[in-house]
Design an enzyme around this catalytic site. Structure first.
Site, PDB file in Angstrom:
ATOM      1  CB  ALA A 430    -122.490  -1.495 -64.107  1.00  0.00           C
ATOM      2  NE  ARG A 467    -124.416  -4.546 -65.547  1.00  0.00           N
ATOM      3  CZ  ARG A 467    -125.118  -4.540 -66.668  1.00  0.00           C
ATOM      4  NH1 ARG A 467    -126.437  -4.696 -66.618  1.00  0.00           N
ATOM      5  NH2 ARG A 467    -124.537  -4.381 -67.833  1.00  0.00           N
ATOM      6  CE  LYS A 480    -125.461   2.437 -70.757  1.00  0.00           C
ATOM      7  NZ  LYS A 480    -124.554   1.289 -70.588  1.00  0.00           N
ATOM      8  CG  ASP A 528    -117.842  -2.295 -72.467  1.00  0.00           C
ATOM      9  OD1 ASP A 528    -117.057  -1.719 -73.224  1.00  0.00           O
ATOM     10  OD2 ASP A 528    -119.083  -2.251 -72.610  1.00  0.00           O
ATOM     11  CB  CYS A 584    -112.691 -29.320 -89.973  1.00  0.00           C
ATOM     12  SG  CYS A 584    -111.331 -29.112 -88.810  1.00  0.00           S
TER      13      CYS A 584
END
Length: 1004
Positions: A430, A467, A480, A528, A584
């Protein structure tokens, strides 16, 4: 359950905007003015899924528009801007209706819209439309960008209700204790990261699941006062019953009503949002400057000529006439603004347009507080660059070029510099798309010697399309970087862009080495992951390459410029943690939905991934049993045995298995826990075991008519069938019939079962039951012999790996988590929230992403060669209040090592002797002694010791005689062109934090 195609496309946006995002599909918005700012507003709204976007513009597209209007192509020149833009916008999102309107903005026409946005409008039109919208409660926005400054105004009517003013989900905290008193004090359970409750003074809260002081459970929301990170003060609890155990305190967000003045009044008495009161005089001066600009244009019929002092003085005189009742006019600001107000800069238009689009989304979704009411942004610091103030009217006159708007600000020569820039963009997501779009509009690397490299390993996905501006539905599954580079060429065929599909990391240093980074003018980071960001920053620091780091999370964003020798290096980003919790806690004592979701994720992997992998390895590898670690062998063999003996024959078997699993997890396991630790159990005399961070659970009873129960069984049965390659059935009625015919076995207690109460007990390995291990090993070996030929192949399973974008996987996680939450009285999470938390999805929205274009303003300064720290800006974006904060980045830290050094400093030595050969270690030691009077006691290359004065004489002699790269060649490593050496000097502690600047030796 899943939300279909809309969910896949908009899920990250929904995480930001909440339930109000669903209103977008029914909204109608008018965007008037389709130059740069209007194009950015319209594109963001279309990508966000606004139902109907109407474009309005009387003007025709010209060549100069293409410096900022990214929707126009060469063939659109001479056509109406709205009509040309409509064709491009319609391709962005097929679910949005995009209409062009070239008529007048009549009242009948305006009445159909929820929001009206005006850009490039004369003040008279703004006032007329603003009056009408205010009277009709239509949200009204003015957005304008002129040169290096922008203006934003909002009027959402006299009574505008914001349903949810804040970011993120409401806060929750588990209760450890509540005192009886006036006021009562609530002690909250500490979280794993010790961050405490995170409530603020005045927050409204409610209580639930409190035992003992049950009066709190029915109370209306009450305000809290924060005492510290773990304690809250509430109202009078002195008359309430004593607190016993449990409880959850939850934040309540009430709607907030805002009231706005119409534009006509707000011009005279402006409410201007600023991040710092010191900035208010500057914004007030810009407020007057924009009004004066309207007057100038009305009188002259054009904007002030670039760098024309006479025109700038005329704008200043008009501003003086307006008067400044709340302070003096900053005349330098007005002059600077006016001198470049005819300019059109893509980054400024992008930022103003993105912020305006964000206000539109607030108006529709009623999420976040809207702007109240004016915002002014400027980058007039660009005019303080050395030499910029000397630009003349001739330097900035139009050339008939697509870059005329940029030339009007920075001059024609600077445009040539921009065209010669060499940049690397790392990441084409983006942020990367926005950077590349702006770079294309700016003409970065669009001339001889220019080079723009974009690299990204990822492919386009459906969830990117809301976006990531450069991608379309037809690009899904394509690389991309390749698609983005092709889009850049369409936006500006002159840009010399190259696509790579590589990660920038240690594995690619042969491709992205020192020589590669040093030839660059700058790097733009759109990564990212923190690991990749930290690595890229370290490479830029080493090679003295400027870096622009941009990031967003939901409605927040930031831009950090790193300029060698001027700014502080970014430094390693903080680790947010891996999101794991003690075993736990997950297995026996969950407190939050995050705990139950991680438990469900582990359950998914154990049932459908690990079991299949273990069975396959067992069947295919005769040595599998012997290779198992002693600590996990018994558990793995039990898993293999269960998988082989429970192998389903048909769908009915899968349903029955899923129901038995439900009974084991949500009834039997809880019954066993309560058998070990009954509700009245005490840790020590008078101290209840089930208190503080332990909530007492209760077993569930299976009901085939309960949607959550049935949803779990269906999801688990489908996954079990897939793992065993059995055809599934999607008929819920069939599954219910099978379930109603089942008799679940009664709970059988496990005598002597030890339940760990701490992480240490959980990690302590129990003694291996060698008898049981030998028995299982023999049984499974015999079973493998029995399964021969085709039958053995049929037993092989299909491991299922969790995928956040697979709806069936999220169905299972959501149901499994919410059932466990019901066991412990934890509020459940919906499907989308479960997907976000489990898939670790970062919320994202186009408006914040587009506003990160503010990074491109720093590119101007770098290309100019700005050497003054005061010219650079660090930027932060926020959803409410003042949405953009820009400030000077911090200078680099210094330290003393004999003399004062900057963190950017390094020593450089040409490691070539008089004979043209590589120098020896002795020659390096002599150089440091001769140049800096440093007596070196240790010299290192990475972890390799080249010289150590503490060694014996023979070893030291050998070390001093060796050439710098000798060890590398012996180890078979490639010989670099440069070595980075570290040294320790006499009297210095080798472990000390402060060391001398690194020594870089260039080899022959």
């Amino acid at each position: 359950m899943a939300g279909g195609g809309a969910e896949a496309r908009y899920s990250r946006q929904w995480y930001v905007l909440g339930g109000g995002a669903r209103r977008l599909a029914g909204a109608q918005v008018l965007v008037s003015g389709l130059r740069g700012t209007g194009a950015q507003v319209a594109a963001a709204l279309v990508l966000a899924g606004t139902g109907r976007v109407v474009l309005h513009d009387h003007g025709t597209a010209c060549t100069a528009d293409r410096s900022q209007q990214f929707l126009l192509g060469e063939s659109d020149i001479g056509q109406n801007r709205a009509e040309a833009s409509q064709r491009a916008l319609a391709e962005l999102n097929p679910s949005v209706t995009v209409v062009a309107h070239t008529g007048e903005l009549s009242e009948d026409f305006l009445a159909s819209f929820q929001v009206v946005v005006l850009t490039e409008s004369p003040l008279e039109e703004q006032l007329r439309v603003g009056d009408f919208c205010h009277a009709k409660s239509i949200c009204f926005i003015v957005a304008d960008a002129k040169g290096l400054a922008g203006q934003l105004f909002c009027d959402f009517g006299e009574h505008f209700t914001v349903d949810d003013p804040a970011e993120g989900d409401p806060l929750h905290a588990a209760v450890q204790h509540i005192s009886q008193g006036n006021p009562g004090v609530v002690t909250c359970v500490g979280t794993e990261d010790s961050r405490g409750h995170r409530f603020c003074n005045g927050d409204l809260v409610t209580f639930s699941r409190v035992e003992g002081m049950t009066e709190l459970n029915s109370q209306a929301p009450i305000p809290v006062r924060v005492l510290d990170a773990f304690k809250l003060e509430i109202g009078n609890t002195s008359s309430f019953s004593p607190y016993l155990r449990g409880g959850l305190v939850s934040q309540v967000r009430l709607p907030h009503t805002c009231s706005y003045e119409p534009l006509r009044w707000a011009l005279v008495e402006p409410k201007i949002q600023v991040a710092n009161p010191k900035e208010l005089p500057r914004s007030r001066s810009l407020h007057a400057a924009f009004q004066a600009l309207h007057s100038f244009r009305r009188e002259r019929g054009h904007l002030p000529r670039p760098r024309a002092p006479v025109d700038a003085e005329q704008v200043l005189e008009l501003a003086r006439r307006l008067g400044m009742p709340e302070g003096p006019l900053d005349e330098d600001i007005v002059r600077a603004f006016a001198s470049v107000s005819a300019g059109d800069l893509c980054p400024v238009a992008a930022v103003v347009g993105a912020l305006a689009a964000q206000e539109v989304l607030k108006a529709i979704t009623r999420k976040f507080l809207p702007l109240d009411q004016w915002l002014y942004i400027d980058a007039l610091e660009c005019l303080a660059l050395e030499g910029a103030a000397q630009l003349t009217e001739e330097d900035c006159a139009p050339r008939g070029s697509r870059y005329d708007g940029q030339i009007a600000v920075f001059g024609a020569t600077f445009q040539e510099w921009l065209a010669q820039q060499k940049y690397l963009v790392v990441g084409a997501g983006a942020i990367g798309c926005e950077l590349l779009k702006n770079f294309a509009m700016m003409g970065l690397a669009a001339g001889p010697g220019g080079d723009l490299t974009v690299t990204d390993m990822d492919t386009v996905a459906l969830s990117n399309l809301h976006r990531q501006l450069l991608y379309r539905s037809a690009d899904i599954s394509k690389p991309k970087a390749v698609v983005a580079a092709a889009a850049v060429r369409r936006l500006n065929p002159d840009v010399r862009v190259t696509a790579h599909q590589n990660q920038v990391g240690p594995a690619t240093e042969l491709l992205y080495g020192d020589d590669f980074f040093r030839r660059l003018d700058g790097v733009a980071s759109a990564l990212d992951t923190l690991e990749a960001r930290n690595y890229l920053e370290s490479r830029c620091v080493r090679c003295l390459t400027p870096l622009l780091d941009s990031g967003t999370e939901g409605p927040r964003g930031n831009v950090l410029p790193m300029v060698p020798h001027l700014t502080k290096p970014l430094g390693p980003a903080g680790d947010p943690g891996d999101g794991t919790f003690p075993l736990c806690t997950l297995r026996y004592f969950p407190q939050t939905i995050q705990h139950t979701l991680q438990w469900a994720r582990s359950e998914f992997e154990r049932l459908f991934q690990l079991s299949a992998e273990h069975v396959n390895r067992f069947m295919e590898d005769p040595a599998f049993l012997e290779q198992l670690p002693a600590g996990t062998a018994l558990e793995v063999l039990e898993q293999v045995r269960d998988s082989l003996w429970e192998r389903p024959r048909d769908w009915q078997d899968c349903v029955r298995w899923a129901c038995r699993r439900w009974q084991s997890c949500y009834h039997d396991a809880i019954a066993q826990l309560l058998l070990n630790f009954p509700p009245e159990h005490e840790s020590s005399p008078g101290v209840p075991f089930w208190s503080g961070d332990r909530s007492c659970p209760h077993p569930l009873t299976f009901d085939p008519n309960n949607n959550t129960h049935l949803g779990y069984v269906l999801a688990a049965a489908h996954l079990f069938a897939q793992a065993h390659k059995v055809p599934p059935c999607s008929d819920r009625a069939v599954a219910q019939t099978i379930l109603r015919s089942m008799d679940l076995p009664p709970f059988v207690p496990q005598e002597g079962l030890q339940i760990p109460l701490t992480e240490e007990q959980e990690e302590a390995q129990a003694p291996v039951d060698h008898g049981r291990l030998a028995e299982l090993t023999q049984e499974l070996a015999q079973r493998r012999q029995e399964l021969a030929g085709d039958e053995a192949v049929a037993v092989l399973m299909e491991p299922i790996y969790f995928e956040k974008d697979d709806d069936l996987h999220v169905d299972f996680i959501t149901a499994a988590s919410n059932l466990r939450a019901e066991n412990y009285g934890i509020p459940p999470a919906d499907w989308l929230t479960s997907k976000r938390i489990t898939g670790r999805i970062v919320p994202a929205i186009i408006t914040t992403t587009a506003a990160v274009a503010v990074a491109c303003l720093e590119v101007y300064k770098l290309a100019w060669g700005g050497r003054d720290l005061s010219c650079y800006r660090q930027s932060n974006l926020f959803p409410s209040g003042c949405p953009l904060l820009r400030f000077q980045p911090p200078p680099p830290p210094t330290y003393r090592y004999g003399e004062e050094w900057s963190c950017w400093d390094r020593l450089e030595l040409r490691a070539v002797g008089a004979d043209g050969q590589e120098i020896t270690v002795q020659e390096v030691l002599d150089w440091l002694q001769r140049t800096y009077s440093w007596t070196v006691t240790m010299l290192l290359r990475g972890h390799t010791v080249l010289y150590d004065s503490s060694e014996d004489e023979e070893t030291r002699t050998q070390q001093r005689a060796q050439r710098l790269s000798e060890n590398l060649e012996e180890a078979g490593e490639p010989r670099p062109r440069e070595l980075e050496l570290i040294y320790v000097c006499e009297g210095e502690d080798a472990e000390a934090e402060d060391t001398g600047p690194p020594l870089f030796c260039s080899l022959p």
